[in-house]
Write a protein that holds these residues in place. Sequence first.
Motif, PDB file in Angstrom:
ATOM      1  N   TYR A  25      -0.663  15.685   7.706  1.00 46.52           N
ATOM      2  CA  TYR A  25       0.394  15.908   6.716  1.00 46.52           C
ATOM      3  C   TYR A  25       0.103  17.107   5.814  1.00 46.52           C
ATOM      4  CZ  TYR A  25       1.135  11.154   8.280  1.00 46.52           C
ATOM      5  OH  TYR A  25       1.315  10.042   9.072  1.00 46.52           O
ATOM      6  N   TRP A  26      -1.130  17.603   5.872  1.00 49.69           N
ATOM      7  CA  TRP A  26      -1.582  18.642   4.952  1.00 49.69           C
ATOM      8  C   TRP A  26      -1.746  19.997   5.636  1.00 49.69           C
ATOM      9  CZ3 TRP A  26      -2.245  17.789  -0.297  1.00 49.69           C
ATOM     10  CH2 TRP A  26      -2.037  16.469  -0.693  1.00 49.69           C
ATOM     11  N   ALA A  51       2.069  14.999   0.337  1.00 53.28           N
ATOM     12  CA  ALA A  51       1.403  16.259   0.685  1.00 53.28           C
ATOM     13  C   ALA A  51       2.256  17.458   0.304  1.00 53.28           C
ATOM     14  CB  ALA A  51       1.078  16.284   2.182  1.00 53.28           C
ATOM     15  N   ASP A  52       3.552  17.397   0.603  1.00 56.82           N
ATOM     16  CA  ASP A  52       4.442  18.511   0.273  1.00 56.82           C
ATOM     17  C   ASP A  52       4.488  18.753  -1.230  1.00 56.82           C
ATOM     18  OD1 ASP A  52       4.970  18.852   2.968  1.00 56.82           O
ATOM     19  OD2 ASP A  52       6.981  17.967   2.877  1.00 56.82           O
ATOM     20  N   ILE A 103       5.162   5.131   6.425  1.00 58.28           N
ATOM     21  CA  ILE A 103       3.883   5.789   6.123  1.00 58.28           C
ATOM     22  C   ILE A 103       4.031   7.294   6.280  1.00 58.28           C
ATOM     23  CG2 ILE A 103       1.513   6.127   6.927  1.00 58.28           C
ATOM     24  CD1 ILE A 103       1.486   3.119   7.628  1.00 58.28           C
ATOM     25  N   THR A 104       4.593   7.716   7.384  1.00 60.76           N
ATOM     26  CA  THR A 104       4.773   9.145   7.641  1.00 60.76           C
ATOM     27  C   THR A 104       5.608   9.790   6.543  1.00 60.76           C
ATOM     28  OG1 THR A 104       4.549   8.823  10.017  1.00 60.76           O
ATOM     29  CG2 THR A 104       5.681  10.829   9.294  1.00 60.76           C
ATOM     30  N   ASP A 105       6.693   9.145   6.160  1.00 64.14           N
ATOM     31  CA  ASP A 105       7.555   9.667   5.103  1.00 64.14           C
ATOM     32  C   ASP A 105       6.800   9.774   3.780  1.00 64.14           C
ATOM     33  OD1 ASP A 105      10.098  10.422   3.849  1.00 64.14           O
ATOM     34  OD2 ASP A 105      10.081   8.400   3.002  1.00 64.14           O
ATOM     35  N   LYS A 108       0.835  -1.202   0.000  1.00 63.23           N
ATOM     36  CA  LYS A 108       0.000   0.000   0.000  1.00 63.23           C
ATOM     37  C   LYS A 108       0.874   1.258   0.000  1.00 63.23           C
ATOM     38  CE  LYS A 108      -3.389  -0.304   3.083  1.00 63.23           C
ATOM     39  NZ  LYS A 108      -4.770  -0.584   3.471  1.00 63.23           N
ATOM     40  N   ILE A 109       1.955   1.229   0.757  1.00 57.63           N
ATOM     41  CA  ILE A 109       2.893   2.356   0.758  1.00 57.63           C
ATOM     42  C   ILE A 109       3.493   2.502  -0.642  1.00 57.63           C
ATOM     43  CG2 ILE A 109       5.042   3.264   1.723  1.00 57.63           C
ATOM     44  CD1 ILE A 109       4.302   1.652   4.329  1.00 57.63           C
ATOM     45  N   GLY A 110       3.789   1.395  -1.279  1.00 50.67           N
ATOM     46  CA  GLY A 110       4.305   1.414  -2.644  1.00 50.67           C
ATOM     47  C   GLY A 110       3.327   2.054  -3.617  1.00 50.67           C
TER      48      GLY A 110
END
Length: 192
Positions: A152-153, A74-75, A66-68, A15-17
């Motif tokens: 994150y946003w 978002a960035d 996930i955080t990364d 999912k991260i992928g």
Amino acid sequence: MSAVLGPIHFWLYGKIGNQEELTAALADLAQQNGWMEDAGKFCKVLPPLETVIDEGNIHGWLQAQITDAETRYADLVMQILAGDETRMDALLAGAEQFGEGHAVHSGSPEEVYQAFDDFFVNGMPCDRVNAKTGSDEHHVSWEMTQEIHGQYWHGNSAPYYALRRSVMEGMLKDSGYLLSAADEFHYSIIRK
């Protein structure tokens, strides 16, 4: 958590992928349109899980990934939109096209729902973000029980949910199903 890699860890890493692939697709769109010269700095190619994971801290390591991934995504989007809010239409079209590349083939509403659950990052499995609220042979409805993406946003997660919806619509394009969303947290998959 066990220090042994299991199917759930590979499932989450997949999912991260998917998130990384979407980030790369939107970064490519930004570069093609001349919105950013360095959009590639937001992208990351994931190596095989078993070659990089900290087996002494599986849960923490996956949470950090996930955080990364969420932060870079978002960035990227916020920097694209900071240059010109009208770029959102192109991002939405790009997200839908990305979804089409990950099409959900027809099946039962439960199978289509499971395809979404297998695709999108919704925190850690223990967060239990998605909760089904109804289902029958023609539809599945669910709600997101927590707002896990907004952090994150910087307080404006509307672009995240708009892009996510476009990806979902692209995934469903030729599936025989439609997506209905009452708001950013309540969804239904409905047979056409």
